[in-house]
Design a protein around this motif. Structure first.
Motif, mmCIF file in Angstrom:
data_model
loop_
_atom_site.group_PDB
_atom_site.id
_atom_site.type_symbol
_atom_site.label_atom_id
_atom_site.label_comp_id
_atom_site.label_asym_id
_atom_site.label_seq_id
_atom_site.Cartn_x
_atom_site.Cartn_y
_atom_site.Cartn_z
ATOM 1 N N HIS A 177 -2.696 -3.470 -5.678
ATOM 2 C CA HIS A 177 -2.750 -3.357 -4.222
ATOM 3 C C HIS A 177 -1.583 -4.109 -3.578
ATOM 4 O O HIS A 177 -0.852 -3.558 -2.743
ATOM 5 N N ILE A 178 -1.406 -5.360 -3.973
ATOM 6 C CA ILE A 178 -0.387 -6.198 -3.349
ATOM 7 C C ILE A 178 1.014 -5.682 -3.652
ATOM 8 O O ILE A 178 1.847 -5.520 -2.750
ATOM 9 N N PHE A 179 1.287 -5.399 -4.924
ATOM 10 C CA PHE A 179 2.642 -4.999 -5.291
ATOM 11 C C PHE A 179 2.932 -3.547 -4.934
ATOM 12 O O PHE A 179 4.101 -3.191 -4.716
ATOM 13 N N GLY A 180 1.906 -2.704 -4.847
ATOM 14 C CA GLY A 180 2.120 -1.367 -4.313
ATOM 15 C C GLY A 180 2.539 -1.437 -2.856
ATOM 16 O O GLY A 180 3.465 -0.737 -2.417
ATOM 17 N N PHE A 181 1.880 -2.318 -2.119
ATOM 18 C CA PHE A 181 2.225 -2.522 -0.713
ATOM 19 C C PHE A 181 3.644 -3.064 -0.556
ATOM 20 O O PHE A 181 4.433 -2.572 0.257
ATOM 21 N N ILE A 182 3.988 -4.074 -1.348
ATOM 22 C CA ILE A 182 5.337 -4.644 -1.294
ATOM 23 C C ILE A 182 6.375 -3.589 -1.676
ATOM 24 O O ILE A 182 7.440 -3.478 -1.037
ATOM 25 N N ALA A 183 6.070 -2.797 -2.702
ATOM 26 C CA ALA A 183 6.992 -1.746 -3.128
ATOM 27 C C ALA A 183 7.218 -0.736 -2.012
ATOM 28 O O ALA A 183 8.345 -0.262 -1.801
#
Length: 239
Positions: A177-183
C-alpha cells in the motif's frame, strides 16, 4: 469524478484497459476458485511468494497484481478500478495508463520482496490501485490545473481513510500500500499531460471531449446509490 454514468457498452468502449484488467480478474478467479483441475496449480504459480522470487521466479513480481484471495477480495479491487480508474485512463491514454498501473504494482511488490521476510506471500492489486491514488495526490499537490477543488478534497478524504484502514486492519500488505502510493507519486510527472489549463478531472459522462467530464445538474437517487457504493468499495479495498 467517480460516479459512473455510462452504460455497460459505453464503459467497455471508453475504458478498454480497465475493462480488460477486470476481465482478467474475473477469469482468473473463475479458473482458480471454481474447482477446475488446474486452478490450484495456477494459483500456486501466481502468488507473490518471496522465497520463490529469491530463487529466480521473478514473474511473481507481476502476477499477484491480477490474482486475488477470494471473491470479495476480487470484487472490491475490481470495483475500485471501475470507480477510480476511468478518469486516469482518459487523461493518460491507454499506453501510459498501462505503464503506470503495472509499474506501480511491480514496484509495490518489489518493496514487499525486499522488506518482508522470505516466507511472506501475497496476492491482490491493491499496490497498483494505491499507485493510482499516488497519481491523484500528485495532481492535488502539484498539478491543480488537472483537478478541481471539490475532487481534490475527495481525494484527500479517501487517502486519509486508506491510511487509517491500512494500519488498523490485519491481513493487509502495508508495504505494498505505502510503496504503491509512493510509486504513483513518482511516476505521475512522467505520465501526466504536460499542458496546463482548466481542471480536467471533474465528472464522468461527457464523451465529446476526452479529458473533460460532465457535472450532473441535479443530485438524484442514482447518484446517492453510487456514493454509497463508493463508500463501501473504499472500505472494502482497505480491509
Amino acid at each position: 469524478m467517480f460516479i459512473r454514468t455510462e452504460s455497460f457498452r459505453q464503459f467497455l468502449r471508453l475504458y478498454p484497459i480497465i475493462s480488460i484488467i477486470i476481465a482478467i480478474h474475473i477469469l482468473l478467479w473463475l479458473l482458480i476458485f471454481l474447482s477446475l483441475p488446474f486452478g490450484t496449480t495456477l494459483l500456486q504459480h501466481m502468488i507473490g511468494f518471496n522465497f520463490l522470487i529469491s530463487e529466480g521466479e521473478y514473474w511473481r513480481l507481476v502476477t499477484p497484481i491480477f490474482v486475488h484471495s477470494g471473491f470479495g477480495h476480487m470484487l472490491f479491487n475490481s470495483f475500485s478500478l471501475v470507480l477510480f480508474g476511468p478518469a486516469l485512463e482518459n487523461m493518460l491514454g491507454k499506453g501510459k495508463f498501462v505503464i503506470a498501473y503495472l509499474l506501480t504494482g511491480i514496484l509495490a511488490n518489489l518493496a514487499t520482496f525486499y522488506i518482508e521476510p522470505l516466507e511472506f506471500a501475497h496476492v491482490g492489486s491493491s499496490g497498483a490501485i494505491f499507485g493510482l491514488f499516488g497519481i491523484y495526490l500528485y495532481m492535488v499537490v502539484f498539478r491543480k490545473d488537472l483537478i478541481n477543488h471539490m475532487n481534490s478534497q475527495l481525494i484527500i478524504t479517501i487517502l486519509v481513510i486508506g491510511l487509517v484502514m491500512t494500519f488498523i486492519n490485519s491481513n493487509v500488505n502495508i508495504v505494498a500500500h505505502i510503496f504503491g502510493f509512493i510509486a504513483g507519486a513518482i511516476v505521475a510527472p512522467l505520465v501526466l499531460p504536460k499542458t496546463s489549463g482548466q481542471p480536467q478531472i471533474i465528472m464522468a459522462g461527457d464523451t465529446s471531449y476526452r479529458p473533460r467530464m460532465r457535472i450532473p445538474r441535479h443530485f438524484s437517487i442514482k447518484h446517492l446509490l453510487w456514493l454509497i457504493i463508493i463508500i463501501l468499495v473504499i472500505l472494502g479495498i482497505f480491509l
